[in-house]
Design a protein around this motif. Structure first.
Motif, PDB file in Angstrom:
ATOM      1  N   ALA A 150       0.837  -1.208   0.000  1.00  0.00           N
ATOM      2  CA  ALA A 150       0.000   0.000   0.000  1.00  0.00           C
ATOM      3  C   ALA A 150       0.867   1.252   0.000  1.00  0.00           C
ATOM      4  CB  ALA A 150      -0.924  -0.002   1.219  1.00  0.00           C
ATOM      5  N   ASP A 151       1.945   1.226   0.780  1.00  0.00           N
ATOM      6  CA  ASP A 151       2.859   2.367   0.828  1.00  0.00           C
ATOM      7  C   ASP A 151       3.489   2.604  -0.542  1.00  0.00           C
ATOM      8  OD1 ASP A 151       4.479   4.361   2.426  1.00  0.00           O
ATOM      9  OD2 ASP A 151       6.101   3.103   1.650  1.00  0.00           O
ATOM     10  N   LYS A 152       3.902   1.521  -1.193  1.00  0.00           N
ATOM     11  CA  LYS A 152       4.514   1.642  -2.530  1.00  0.00           C
ATOM     12  C   LYS A 152       3.494   2.190  -3.535  1.00  0.00           C
ATOM     13  CE  LYS A 152       7.009  -0.818  -6.094  1.00  0.00           C
ATOM     14  NZ  LYS A 152       7.599  -2.060  -6.561  1.00  0.00           N
ATOM     15  N   PHE A 153       2.262   1.688  -3.455  1.00  0.00           N
ATOM     16  CA  PHE A 153       1.210   2.160  -4.356  1.00  0.00           C
ATOM     17  C   PHE A 153       0.998   3.665  -4.198  1.00  0.00           C
ATOM     18  CE2 PHE A 153      -3.296   3.188  -5.067  1.00  0.00           C
ATOM     19  CZ  PHE A 153      -3.433   2.783  -6.389  1.00  0.00           C
ATOM     20  N   ASN A 154       0.848   4.123  -2.940  1.00  0.00           N
ATOM     21  CA  ASN A 154       0.632   5.550  -2.701  1.00  0.00           C
ATOM     22  C   ASN A 154       1.844   6.378  -3.120  1.00  0.00           C
ATOM     23  OD1 ASN A 154      -2.017   5.549  -1.879  1.00  0.00           O
ATOM     24  ND2 ASN A 154      -1.547   5.415   0.293  1.00  0.00           N
ATOM     25  N   ASP A 155       3.042   5.849  -2.889  1.00  0.00           N
ATOM     26  CA  ASP A 155       4.252   6.555  -3.342  1.00  0.00           C
ATOM     27  C   ASP A 155       4.251   6.684  -4.865  1.00  0.00           C
ATOM     28  OD1 ASP A 155       5.066   6.776  -0.730  1.00  0.00           O
ATOM     29  OD2 ASP A 155       6.677   5.280  -0.875  1.00  0.00           O
ATOM     30  N   ASN A 156       3.871   5.596  -5.554  1.00  0.00           N
ATOM     31  CA  ASN A 156       3.822   5.630  -7.015  1.00  0.00           C
ATOM     32  C   ASN A 156       2.776   6.624  -7.518  1.00  0.00           C
ATOM     33  OD1 ASN A 156       5.893   3.795  -7.336  1.00  0.00           O
ATOM     34  ND2 ASN A 156       4.544   2.033  -7.593  1.00  0.00           N
ATOM     35  N   LEU A 157       1.615   6.679  -6.851  1.00  0.00           N
ATOM     36  CA  LEU A 157       0.596   7.663  -7.230  1.00  0.00           C
ATOM     37  C   LEU A 157       1.129   9.085  -7.087  1.00  0.00           C
ATOM     38  CD1 LEU A 157      -2.858   6.475  -5.803  1.00  0.00           C
ATOM     39  CD2 LEU A 157      -2.104   6.521  -8.173  1.00  0.00           C
ATOM     40  N   THR A 158       1.841   9.328  -6.008  1.00  0.00           N
ATOM     41  CA  THR A 158       2.425  10.655  -5.786  1.00  0.00           C
ATOM     42  C   THR A 158       3.434  10.987  -6.878  1.00  0.00           C
ATOM     43  OG1 THR A 158       2.091  10.446  -3.404  1.00  0.00           O
ATOM     44  CG2 THR A 158       3.710  12.079  -4.129  1.00  0.00           C
ATOM     45  N   LYS A 159       4.250  10.007  -7.246  1.00  0.00           N
ATOM     46  CA  LYS A 159       5.246  10.227  -8.306  1.00  0.00           C
ATOM     47  C   LYS A 159       4.564  10.506  -9.646  1.00  0.00           C
ATOM     48  CE  LYS A 159       8.733   7.330  -6.109  1.00  0.00           C
ATOM     49  NZ  LYS A 159       9.406   6.025  -6.104  1.00  0.00           N
ATOM     50  N   ILE A 160       3.488   9.758  -9.920  1.00  0.00           N
ATOM     51  CA  ILE A 160       2.751   9.976 -11.178  1.00  0.00           C
ATOM     52  C   ILE A 160       2.150  11.376 -11.193  1.00  0.00           C
ATOM     53  CG2 ILE A 160       0.666   9.295 -12.451  1.00  0.00           C
ATOM     54  CD1 ILE A 160       1.324   6.366 -11.589  1.00  0.00           C
ATOM     55  N   SER A 163       4.969  13.897 -11.695  1.00  0.00           N
ATOM     56  CA  SER A 163       5.475  13.942 -13.072  1.00  0.00           C
ATOM     57  C   SER A 163       4.407  14.494 -14.010  1.00  0.00           C
ATOM     58  CB  SER A 163       5.949  12.556 -13.534  1.00  0.00           C
ATOM     59  OG  SER A 163       4.882  11.641 -13.582  1.00  0.00           O
ATOM     60  N   SER A 164       3.134  14.205 -13.725  1.00  0.00           N
ATOM     61  CA  SER A 164       2.049  14.752 -14.533  1.00  0.00           C
ATOM     62  C   SER A 164       1.997  16.268 -14.377  1.00  0.00           C
ATOM     63  CB  SER A 164       0.724  14.129 -14.090  1.00  0.00           C
ATOM     64  OG  SER A 164      -0.346  14.718 -14.763  1.00  0.00           O
ATOM     65  N   ASN A 165       2.129  16.748 -13.134  1.00  0.00           N
ATOM     66  CA  ASN A 165       2.154  18.196 -12.901  1.00  0.00           C
ATOM     67  C   ASN A 165       3.352  18.839 -13.575  1.00  0.00           C
ATOM     68  OD1 ASN A 165      -0.196  18.190 -11.427  1.00  0.00           O
ATOM     69  ND2 ASN A 165       0.819  18.072  -9.447  1.00  0.00           N
ATOM     70  N   ALA A 166       4.500  18.167 -13.521  1.00  0.00           N
ATOM     71  CA  ALA A 166       5.700  18.700 -14.166  1.00  0.00           C
ATOM     72  C   ALA A 166       5.493  18.777 -15.677  1.00  0.00           C
ATOM     73  CB  ALA A 166       6.913  17.831 -13.833  1.00  0.00           C
ATOM     74  N   ALA A 167       4.833  17.759 -16.244  1.00  0.00           N
ATOM     75  CA  ALA A 167       4.569  17.767 -17.689  1.00  0.00           C
ATOM     76  C   ALA A 167       3.618  18.903 -18.047  1.00  0.00           C
ATOM     77  CB  ALA A 167       3.980  16.422 -18.126  1.00  0.00           C
ATOM     78  N   LYS A 168       2.580  19.104 -17.215  1.00  0.00           N
ATOM     79  CA  LYS A 168       1.643  20.193 -17.473  1.00  0.00           C
ATOM     80  C   LYS A 168       2.353  21.548 -17.419  1.00  0.00           C
ATOM     81  CE  LYS A 168      -2.307  17.754 -15.484  1.00  0.00           C
ATOM     82  NZ  LYS A 168      -3.172  17.666 -14.316  1.00  0.00           N
ATOM     83  N   ILE A 169       3.230  21.704 -16.450  1.00  0.00           N
ATOM     84  CA  ILE A 169       3.976  22.966 -16.316  1.00  0.00           C
ATOM     85  C   ILE A 169       4.879  23.174 -17.529  1.00  0.00           C
ATOM     86  CG2 ILE A 169       5.808  24.107 -14.975  1.00  0.00           C
ATOM     87  CD1 ILE A 169       4.459  22.822 -12.458  1.00  0.00           C
ATOM     88  N   ALA A 170       5.551  22.110 -17.971  1.00  0.00           N
ATOM     89  CA  ALA A 170       6.447  22.223 -19.137  1.00  0.00           C
ATOM     90  C   ALA A 170       5.654  22.599 -20.386  1.00  0.00           C
ATOM     91  CB  ALA A 170       7.198  20.905 -19.348  1.00  0.00           C
ATOM     92  N   ILE A 171       4.498  21.966 -20.579  1.00  0.00           N
ATOM     93  CA  ILE A 171       3.664  22.291 -21.748  1.00  0.00           C
ATOM     94  C   ILE A 171       3.165  23.728 -21.652  1.00  0.00           C
ATOM     95  CG2 ILE A 171       1.447  21.776 -22.865  1.00  0.00           C
ATOM     96  CD1 ILE A 171       1.981  18.795 -22.105  1.00  0.00           C
TER      97      ILE A 171
END
Length: 198
Positions: A150-160, A163-171
């Protein structure tokens, strides 16, 4: 709605994993204790804080820990394993403390001892400790492996999300000059036609 229920279940397991890291108690022990906490109306954060204070008291490294050491002796509780000399798991000592305090005649002494062991939250933990003393066998509902997953899943969601926010900012950064040119041209056109008065 089902998705939220699943996410809540994952978050609870992740919370057990994080509390296990903070308290030193196993995920299995915290999982079993969480049911007792719920029955007694005790928040898991209050319980986790109590276990942390219990661990410090068991180590006896501070003045408060030395006072708690005297309480452990008066209650007849060994905090160290007699064979190895190592500190016993905090969750085992917690059960011993709960049983000894619950058996005390004097409620005043019970409160005083609880506060010497658990600090200021000792009195808040008394309903939990009473419930724990009266509970039979504790049953874990979550394993360490499940909590780690569960911890890994939540960590992965945070990373996604990151990275999604970073992609939106770059665009957005790439598009801003063009969008500004478009809005400038639009405003110039309105101004030339007399439709805009800035």
């Amino acid at each position: 709605e089902k998705e939220q229920e699943w996410k809540d279940a994952i978050d609870k397991r992740d919370g057990l994993y994080d509390r296990s890291l903070r308290t030193g108690a196993s995920v299995e022990a915290l999982s079993a204790l969480s049911g007792v906490a719920k029955l007694s109306g005790t928040e898991m954060e209050t319980l986790a804080g109590g276990i942390q204070k219990l661990s410090r008291a068991m180590a006896g490294s501070e003045e408060e820990g030395q006072k708690a050491g005297e309480v452990f002796k008066r209650l007849g509780i060994d905090v160290a394993d007699s064979a190895t000399g190592q500190l016993r798991p905090a969750e085992e000592v917690l059960v011993d403390v709960a049983k000894k305090l619950n058996a005390m005649e004097s409620s005043t002494q019970r409160v005083a001892f609880a506060q010497q062991i658990f600090g200021k939250s000792g009195a808040q933990l008394l309903p939990f400790l009473k419930e724990l003393a009266e509970t039979g066998k504790l049953n874990a509902k979550v394993t360490t492996e499940q909590a780690e997953a569960a911890d890994k899943f939540n960590d992965n969601l945070t990373k996604i999300k990151s990275s999604s926010n970073a992609a939106k900012i770059a665009i957005a950064n790439e598009l801003l000059p063009t969008l500004n040119d478009i809005t400038d041209a639009f405003l110039r056109g309105r101004t030339e036609r007399g439709l805009y008065r800035g």
